[in-house]
Design a protein around this motif. Sequence first.
Motif: not given
Length: 240
Positions: A141-153, A175-183
């Motif tokens: 999904s879009g959110g999972e792709q963003q997780m993968c792109a951040i993970g790759r980084g 967006v909430e899940l991704l924001s928590d992960a960034l924190v």
Amino acid sequence: MSDTLLQVDSLESGYGEIQVLWGVDLAVSSGEIVCLIGSNGAGKTTLLKTVSGLVQPWAGSIRMEGADLTGCTPDAALHAGIAQVPEGRRLFRTMSVRDNLLMGAYLRPRKDPSIPRDLERVMTIFPRLAERANQDAATLSGGEQQMCAIGRGIMSRPRLLMIDELSLGLAPRAVELLSDALVEINASGVAILLVEQDVMTALELAHRAYVLDRGVVKLSGPSAEIEKSPEVREAYIGIT
Ligand code: ATP
């Protein structure tokens, strides 16, 4: 938050004859989350790309932990500890999630024993990626792709992670899940420079913010102050 990681001074750049950045000053200190907001075409992506070596600067300087990176190659920026998560995520669509993540470690020695540990850490931050490790990236999904792109980084072990458009096209829960992960990533010692079109999301996440307008920094300061600025409320939040 006193050690300066990234220091950008009087930066100018653009494409061909078109100048996009007109003397940008920006700094990110270790431990910080800094966001860059501004209207479409303000030059936010161009700024990230100039820092990461994808676009050549015309004038000014870029320093990372005191070392001059002005005009460096993308590999040199990565070596210096800067990773970029590009707009649109740019995953290798027909490769598995695991292999996409491993691509982030391509500058590290192939047998570096810490690579599997870092992979595990990414999977801990993003349990969804652990469940989907063998799945092609295109099927996420879009959110999972963003997780993968951040993970790759993260797999390049950056000290500064630059993210271009975290929330674009994603549902609020993602967006909430991704924001928590960034924190969480930030708390582990990685500074973050975030370009984000959703100004409220950006200001909630970031300690400090820069407002870019037609290639010039119009305002900068602690997020709480930027949020109160009448100019920002009117132009970017739609509240006066
Ligand atoms: P957005 O929020 O819409 O992504 P932005 O603030 O990130 O905008 P940039 O993508 O940096 O803005 O674009 C700044 C300007 O540079 C725009 O006028 C854009 O048309 C131009 N531009 C961007 N990429 C190129 C390119 N490869 N060649 C020529 N001009 C470009």
